[in-house]
Design a protein around this motif. Sequence first.
Motif, PDB file in Angstrom:
ATOM      1  N   PRO A  67       0.838  -1.206   0.000  1.00 62.12           N
ATOM      2  CA  PRO A  67       0.000   0.000   0.000  1.00 62.12           C
ATOM      3  C   PRO A  67       0.872   1.256   0.000  1.00 62.12           C
ATOM      4  O   PRO A  67       1.923   1.302   0.648  1.00 62.12           O
ATOM      5  N   SER A  68       0.443   2.265  -0.749  1.00 62.39           N
ATOM      6  CA  SER A  68       1.232   3.492  -0.851  1.00 62.39           C
ATOM      7  C   SER A  68       0.331   4.713  -0.713  1.00 62.39           C
ATOM      8  O   SER A  68      -0.902   4.602  -0.745  1.00 62.39           O
ATOM      9  N   GLU A  69       0.961   5.894  -0.569  1.00 63.57           N
ATOM     10  CA  GLU A  69       0.214   7.143  -0.498  1.00 63.57           C
ATOM     11  C   GLU A  69      -0.362   7.470  -1.866  1.00 63.57           C
ATOM     12  O   GLU A  69       0.283   7.278  -2.893  1.00 63.57           O
ATOM     13  N   ALA A  70      -1.584   7.998  -1.881  1.00 64.89           N
ATOM     14  CA  ALA A  70      -2.243   8.300  -3.149  1.00 64.89           C
ATOM     15  C   ALA A  70      -1.688   9.560  -3.805  1.00 64.89           C
ATOM     16  O   ALA A  70      -1.511   9.627  -5.021  1.00 64.89           O
ATOM     17  N   LYS A  71      -1.419  10.609  -2.999  1.00 61.83           N
ATOM     18  CA  LYS A  71      -0.854  11.880  -3.463  1.00 61.83           C
ATOM     19  C   LYS A  71      -1.645  12.494  -4.616  1.00 61.83           C
ATOM     20  O   LYS A  71      -1.088  13.102  -5.522  1.00 61.83           O
TER      21      LYS A  71
ATOM     22  N   ALA B  33      -1.022   1.021  -4.867  1.00 59.36           N
ATOM     23  CA  ALA B  33       0.100   0.280  -4.276  1.00 59.36           C
ATOM     24  C   ALA B  33       1.375   0.527  -5.053  1.00 59.36           C
ATOM     25  O   ALA B  33       1.347   0.921  -6.229  1.00 59.36           O
ATOM     26  N   GLN B  34       2.499   0.298  -4.363  1.00 57.45           N
ATOM     27  CA  GLN B  34       3.795   0.208  -5.015  1.00 57.45           C
ATOM     28  C   GLN B  34       4.018  -1.243  -5.430  1.00 57.45           C
ATOM     29  O   GLN B  34       3.552  -2.167  -4.769  1.00 57.45           O
ATOM     30  N   VAL B  35       4.743  -1.437  -6.541  1.00 57.82           N
ATOM     31  CA  VAL B  35       5.034  -2.774  -7.037  1.00 57.82           C
ATOM     32  C   VAL B  35       6.518  -3.050  -6.805  1.00 57.82           C
ATOM     33  O   VAL B  35       7.373  -2.238  -7.172  1.00 57.82           O
TER      34      VAL B  35
ATOM     35  N   LEU C  89      11.854  -1.511  -5.870  1.00 53.79           N
ATOM     36  CA  LEU C  89      10.663  -0.835  -6.368  1.00 53.79           C
ATOM     37  C   LEU C  89      10.702  -0.809  -7.895  1.00 53.79           C
ATOM     38  O   LEU C  89      11.663  -0.324  -8.485  1.00 53.79           O
ATOM     39  N   ILE C  90       9.652  -1.326  -8.536  1.00 54.07           N
ATOM     40  CA  ILE C  90       9.657  -1.365 -10.004  1.00 54.07           C
ATOM     41  C   ILE C  90       8.417  -0.713 -10.614  1.00 54.07           C
ATOM     42  O   ILE C  90       8.243  -0.726 -11.834  1.00 54.07           O
ATOM     43  N   GLY C  91       7.548  -0.096  -9.776  1.00 54.21           N
ATOM     44  CA  GLY C  91       6.393   0.577 -10.360  1.00 54.21           C
ATOM     45  C   GLY C  91       5.332   0.927  -9.346  1.00 54.21           C
ATOM     46  O   GLY C  91       5.526   0.794  -8.129  1.00 54.21           O
ATOM     47  N   LEU C  92       4.178   1.395  -9.859  1.00 51.62           N
ATOM     48  CA  LEU C  92       3.043   1.756  -9.018  1.00 51.62           C
ATOM     49  C   LEU C  92       1.766   1.518  -9.804  1.00 51.62           C
ATOM     50  O   LEU C  92       1.780   1.464 -11.054  1.00 51.62           O
ATOM     51  N   LEU C  93       0.646   1.377  -9.090  1.00 47.45           N
ATOM     52  CA  LEU C  93      -0.631   1.142  -9.757  1.00 47.45           C
ATOM     53  C   LEU C  93      -1.758   1.562  -8.846  1.00 47.45           C
ATOM     54  O   LEU C  93      -1.562   1.743  -7.635  1.00 47.45           O
TER      55      LEU C  93
ATOM     56  N   GLU D 199       2.217   1.956 -13.866  1.00 48.29           N
ATOM     57  CA  GLU D 199       3.442   2.343 -14.568  1.00 48.29           C
ATOM     58  C   GLU D 199       4.607   1.541 -14.002  1.00 48.29           C
ATOM     59  O   GLU D 199       4.768   1.459 -12.773  1.00 48.29           O
ATOM     60  N   LEU D 200       5.401   0.935 -14.889  1.00 46.23           N
ATOM     61  CA  LEU D 200       6.559   0.133 -14.506  1.00 46.23           C
ATOM     62  C   LEU D 200       7.846   0.834 -14.906  1.00 46.23           C
ATOM     63  O   LEU D 200       7.914   1.506 -15.947  1.00 46.23           O
TER      64      LEU D 200
END
Length: 566
Positions: free
Chosen positions: A503-507, A516-518, A524-528, A549-550
């Motif tokens: 889980p990550s900050e939405a910003k 989430a962060q991937v 770290l290789i991306g976010l979605l 995005e990766l």
Amino acid sequence: MVAMPTIRIPISDLLSLVGELIPINKLEELLRLLKCEVSDYDGEYLEVTFMEDRFDLSSTEGLARALAILIGKRDPTPSLELHAPSTHVIVDKTVSQIRPYIGCLIARRETPLSSDEIESLMQVQETLHKTLCRHRRKASIGVYDLAKIQPPIRYESRKREDIRFTPLDWSRQLSADEILKYTKQGQEYGYLLERFDRFPLLLDFRGQVLSMPPIINSEETRVTESTHSLFVDVTGLSRDTIDAILRILAASLAERRFSLEAVKIIYDDRVDVTPDLRPTLTTCSPVDLLSIVGTTADVRVVTEALTRLGHRVFVYEDTLLILTPFYRHDIFDITDIAEDLAIWVGYDALSLKPLSMPYTSGSLLPMTDLIRRFRRAAAQLGFREAHRFTLTSDRVLRQLPGREDLQILEVQNPVSSEFAVARDSLMFSLLDLIGSSKGTPLPIRVFEVGPVIIVDDSEPRGVREEYHAALVQVSSDASYEQVQGALLAILKLLGFNQIRFLPSEAKGLFISGRCAQVLVGDTLIGLLGEVHPQLLERYAIDHPCVAAELYLNALETIRKTNIPQG
């Protein structure tokens, strides 16, 4: 197709400034040598389209000057007489976090402005606002009747609730918030100030408001047909842009026989004098210049061509000393001089030469192989590939709140405002693409793989290039689980394991709790996530949307270093 900027000018005013009657067919030929073309002519008014690297041609005066030099009616004038400053502007430190820079000039003459002159002045102001000023974000211009101002001028900021004045075209005073809400300029450009508690103001010695940049001038300082002298200011975020605009305006006013006077700008830590009307010097050998163009010619022909295009050329032994006028914002080095020469020679006149290059055998680069495999995997999952330019518009990248001040690589001399910045993300380009594709049946599933440019002060050139991949899906039931499943399947097809979603900050980009962060292992290789409705509204997307995005460079590093995949 990207629309080039167009200006509409009275043909009689243009030819009066040139000092010669030129038939319309001949005028069209001459304008092509200046990278312009006539888009419409009704016998009275001429519509001229110009390239966005020739802002000096964005006015009747600029075109007239270039045409007069081109036909030999006058000699090039790389510089102009600039009188010493008689007044100054005091810059308060409170503007440093809002619009920190300002440049000014004074233009005086005995006779008042005509309606054609006022129309031309307003047109060049708006043309520059839309192009070089990036819709007033980088800079904005104010022009005032000097007789209605009592110098010196103060440039400061005040709390928005403390601001009241009569804005242009109004008959009563408004508060700052009312100006943003009710005036046309406030509605269009108010977003540039709405996040600040304090707004910038220009005031004269009596406390009279000149303007609230970058929004609107005051009615009290309006330029009319009784105005004979002008005070001009340019405020903004970029000193280079401010300097370029002042030089263009100074050159235009000089064509109307104004006497130009510098203004002293007093900051806390320095004193500037604006504008700077010195020409730029380029030195090169004729051989080097002609080799770039791909032709041969006598030095006298080169000198004549560059002179007709506004340069002052001196020949010293085997070297050309080329003085380029101060208003030519597009000339940086010998390559730009060569472009002028090539236009004069004519591209059709240049001979074609076959390329000679060695033949070698090789294989795909690891990154190319990864990109191809990602494309195949995304296509297998039903996503269609989009191809967008690496260069895009400032508008596309700054829709997300908080990105307004983000450092993005800007093109100093773009051919169009649509290609003014280098993208630092693929996701925003895809959202813009979907928002502009109204009527496309749902679901929309698109992906893109390509380069992005990241500003990085630790790099020798201040930037680094990375490769990213992005997925976007728009549908009535788009959800986090759908994009997570698609991304997980692609990563598995690429041979990666140990895939984690944290889980990550939405910003402001995603909905809180639905993003989430991937990671692969601990990398770290991306976010979605599910794109936030407010951001969808800014991109004019009417249905739920998920995106990912990766960072392909990070994935490639994992492959090269053989990090255990479980």
